[in-house]
Scaffold this motif. Structure first.
Motif, PDB file in Angstrom:
ATOM      1  N   TYR A 425     -16.185 -49.687 -78.106  1.00  0.00           N
ATOM      2  CA  TYR A 425     -16.162 -50.993 -77.441  1.00  0.00           C
ATOM      3  C   TYR A 425     -15.995 -52.110 -78.473  1.00  0.00           C
ATOM      4  CZ  TYR A 425     -17.270 -50.147 -72.485  1.00  0.00           C
ATOM      5  OH  TYR A 425     -17.206 -49.801 -71.155  1.00  0.00           O
ATOM      6  N   GLN A 426     -16.698 -51.992 -79.597  1.00  0.00           N
ATOM      7  CA  GLN A 426     -16.652 -53.049 -80.603  1.00  0.00           C
ATOM      8  C   GLN A 426     -15.426 -52.934 -81.513  1.00  0.00           C
ATOM      9  OE1 GLN A 426     -18.722 -55.569 -80.306  1.00  0.00           O
ATOM     10  NE2 GLN A 426     -19.624 -54.452 -78.573  1.00  0.00           N
ATOM     11  N   ASP A 427     -15.166 -51.732 -82.025  1.00  0.00           N
ATOM     12  CA  ASP A 427     -14.123 -51.565 -83.047  1.00  0.00           C
ATOM     13  C   ASP A 427     -12.715 -51.488 -82.463  1.00  0.00           C
ATOM     14  OD1 ASP A 427     -16.256 -51.455 -84.763  1.00  0.00           O
ATOM     15  OD2 ASP A 427     -16.245 -49.267 -84.952  1.00  0.00           O
ATOM     16  N   TRP A 428     -12.583 -50.886 -81.295  1.00  0.00           N
ATOM     17  CA  TRP A 428     -11.253 -50.676 -80.716  1.00  0.00           C
ATOM     18  C   TRP A 428     -10.941 -51.673 -79.600  1.00  0.00           C
ATOM     19  CZ3 TRP A 428      -9.990 -47.221 -76.156  1.00  0.00           C
ATOM     20  CH2 TRP A 428      -8.611 -47.107 -75.975  1.00  0.00           C
ATOM     21  N   LEU A 429     -11.915 -51.921 -78.737  1.00  0.00           N
ATOM     22  CA  LEU A 429     -11.678 -52.763 -77.563  1.00  0.00           C
ATOM     23  C   LEU A 429     -12.093 -54.214 -77.768  1.00  0.00           C
ATOM     24  CD1 LEU A 429     -12.887 -50.233 -74.842  1.00  0.00           C
ATOM     25  CD2 LEU A 429     -10.528 -50.830 -75.406  1.00  0.00           C
ATOM     26  N   GLN A 430     -12.654 -54.536 -78.931  1.00  0.00           N
ATOM     27  CA  GLN A 430     -13.013 -55.917 -79.276  1.00  0.00           C
ATOM     28  C   GLN A 430     -14.079 -56.495 -78.344  1.00  0.00           C
ATOM     29  OE1 GLN A 430      -9.173 -57.760 -79.139  1.00  0.00           O
ATOM     30  NE2 GLN A 430      -8.311 -56.292 -80.590  1.00  0.00           N
ATOM     31  N   GLY A 431     -14.994 -55.632 -77.896  1.00  0.00           N
ATOM     32  CA  GLY A 431     -16.102 -56.085 -77.065  1.00  0.00           C
ATOM     33  C   GLY A 431     -15.945 -55.692 -75.611  1.00  0.00           C
ATOM     34  N   MET A 432     -17.072 -55.602 -74.914  1.00  0.00           N
ATOM     35  CA  MET A 432     -17.054 -55.160 -73.522  1.00  0.00           C
ATOM     36  C   MET A 432     -16.371 -56.158 -72.598  1.00  0.00           C
ATOM     37  SD  MET A 432     -20.818 -53.379 -73.072  1.00  0.00           S
ATOM     38  CE  MET A 432     -20.353 -52.475 -71.598  1.00  0.00           C
ATOM     39  N   GLN A 438     -10.468 -55.051 -70.609  1.00  0.00           N
ATOM     40  CA  GLN A 438     -10.029 -55.174 -69.222  1.00  0.00           C
ATOM     41  C   GLN A 438      -8.694 -54.472 -69.019  1.00  0.00           C
ATOM     42  OE1 GLN A 438     -11.670 -56.493 -66.649  1.00  0.00           O
ATOM     43  NE2 GLN A 438      -9.992 -56.109 -65.212  1.00  0.00           N
ATOM     44  N   ASP A 439      -7.750 -54.707 -69.906  1.00  0.00           N
ATOM     45  CA  ASP A 439      -6.411 -54.111 -69.773  1.00  0.00           C
ATOM     46  C   ASP A 439      -6.436 -52.596 -69.953  1.00  0.00           C
ATOM     47  OD1 ASP A 439      -5.407 -56.635 -69.383  1.00  0.00           O
ATOM     48  OD2 ASP A 439      -4.716 -56.883 -71.456  1.00  0.00           O
TER      49      ASP A 439
END
Length: 459
Positions: A425-432, A438-439
């Protein structure tokens, strides 16, 4: 017999139970090599019965039909054989993702434990030339977490938005296709936008894993082994395709039964295959013992969302959930009471008849549930027709009972406790709450128009 909304005199997918004749798969083109040509001389295309399909509303276009037909063992072996040829520009990294509801089938069929079945299935696939074998449980972690968050948000704005509640689960592609093509706007705005585990796994393999391996997504051929045929339809959705790379998130879906067909064709028994640890998406790591989510016959969306909502909205820590069977064992209710008031009312609706009853109540304005876990197959995902039926098309009840026993014995892991998910969530998706999350983890559902051209296709 046909579905109530079908305009045909007889369902195009109908296959009589007493029809035991097998239709041989056409031999592959000689351009693919003589080894491929004879690979499937005796393998039959999988049949689909009337009771198997919720997508019967003349909604299979010619293009969809042709693409679904390609999702079989021949396509899988076409890629394997291309990897053996000298032209490396056509080589693909072949990754297979295993649904956790498929593993009890292999365990029951070959008299193995679920952990042995996972490792031997991995060993068999790698003996064919597969490079990576993954477990989709991590994708279900993401899907459940996103569904939990969305339900709480919908509940909090239920008085401001007409379509906030009820929320319907989005993990079953047979239900989703039926909702979009037949039920239209009545239902689509109520469907949870979180992607199914299959398609989140597609994003993980073609997005996160591809980046870790410095691969373009189109250089990975991603196969999912699943319990049901409707997963093939799900993989064809346009929103699960990246035009930039000309690449689908999932390239091919094979049912558990189709994998067994390959074993039978090659004269291989799972008991004779060496155990190989299942891969993880993270460099240098292998998966440990198989884990599952709450829920005896599925990924457990109802149980996880119910417990999360009870804690987040009402400060109630629910340890055990008590189901109340209503009309039948496939329509059950769960409620939460606080200060003498029912504050949460959830339901599980499995099978087409229960879905129709649910929709009828919704149309009449007599539907009082906040969330419904909807699954097309009676009995849930373990009873997917790609693994739990006998040769005559009837449910193999003894096999299903053994699968349920094996599945319920798998240890439960809460999605919140998966540290890999939290890091991603933090490293790949840049936060929840990021736009990338979302995308990557969500999609949208909309009412479709009934197709004017359809293909009578037999899988």
């Amino acid at each position: 017999m046909k579905c109530e909304n079908c305009s045909k005199k007889e369902c195009s997918k109908k296959q009589k139970n007493d029809d035991t004749q097998s239709t041989s798969v056409d031999a592959l083109s000689s351009n693919d090599g003589s080894e491929e040509k004879n690979e499937f001389d005796t393998l039959a295309n999988a049949k689909i019965l009337l009771s198997d399909c919720l997508a019967c509303d003349s909604c299979m276009t010619l293009e969809e039909g042709a693409r679904v037909f390609q999702q079989n063992q021949k396509e899988f072996f076409r890629v394997l054989n291309l990897n053996k040829k000298c032209d490396t520009s056509k080589h693909k990294v072949l990754a297979v993702s295993l649904c956790p509801q498929s593993l009890p089938y292999f365990a029951a069929k070959f008299n193995l434990s679920v952990n042995e079945a996972a490792k031997r299935l991995c060993g068999f696939l790698k003996s064919l030339g597969v490079h990576y074998v993954f477990d989709t449980t991590i994708a279900a972690d993401f899907s459940i977490l996103e569904s939990q968050r969305e339900f709480v948000q919908r509940y909090q704005r239920r008085n401001q938005e007409e379509h906030a509640l009820p929320m319907f689960a989005s993990a079953c592609p047979g239900w989703i296709r039926y909702a979009e093509r037949v039920l239209t706007n009545l239902v689509t705005s109520h469907i949870c936008t979180a992607k199914s585990p299959q398609q989140i796994m597609g994003s993980l393999v073609k997005g996160y894993f591809a980046r870790q391996q410095n691969l373009s997504p189109d250089k990975i051929f991603h196969v999912v082994v699943a319990p049901c045929y409707d997963k093939k339809l799900e993989a064809l959705r346009e929103d699960f395709y990246t035009a930039l790379y000309n690449s689908a998130e999932v390239d091919c879906v094979l049912t558990s039964g189709e994998i067994v067909q390959i074993m039978e064709q090659k004269n291989v028994s799972m008991k004779d295959v060496a155990e190989v640890a299942v891969d993880s998406l993270f460099d240098g790591l292998k998966e440990g013992d198989v884990v599952r989510h709450d829920g005896k016959r599925s990924d457990g969306y109802l149980e996880h969302i119910f417990k999360h909502a009870a804690k987040e909205l009402f400060g109630v820590d629910v340890k055990e959930i008590t189901y109340k069977a209503l009309k039948n064992k496939d329509f059950q209710e769960v409620t939460l009471e606080k200060d003498g008031e029912t504050v949460l009312r959830f339901a599980a609706a499995y099978g087409f008849r229960n879905i129709q009853n649910m929709v009828l109540k919704l149309k009449k304005g007599k539907f009082f549930y906040h969330f419904v876990e909807v699954l097309a197959c009676p009995g849930g995902c373990l009873n997917g027709k790609g693994q739990a039926q006998s040769e005559d098309g009837r449910a193999d009840r003894a096999l299903l009972a053994r699968m349920e026993e094996l599945y319920s014995a798998i240890p439960v892991r809460l999605p919140e406790s998966n540290l890999h998910v939290q890091r991603m969530y933090q490293d790949w998706l840049q936060g929840m709450d990021s736009s990338k999350a979302q995308d990557t983890l969500h999609t949208s559902y909309s009412a479709g128009t009934q197709s004017t051209s359809s293909l009578d296709i037999k899988w």
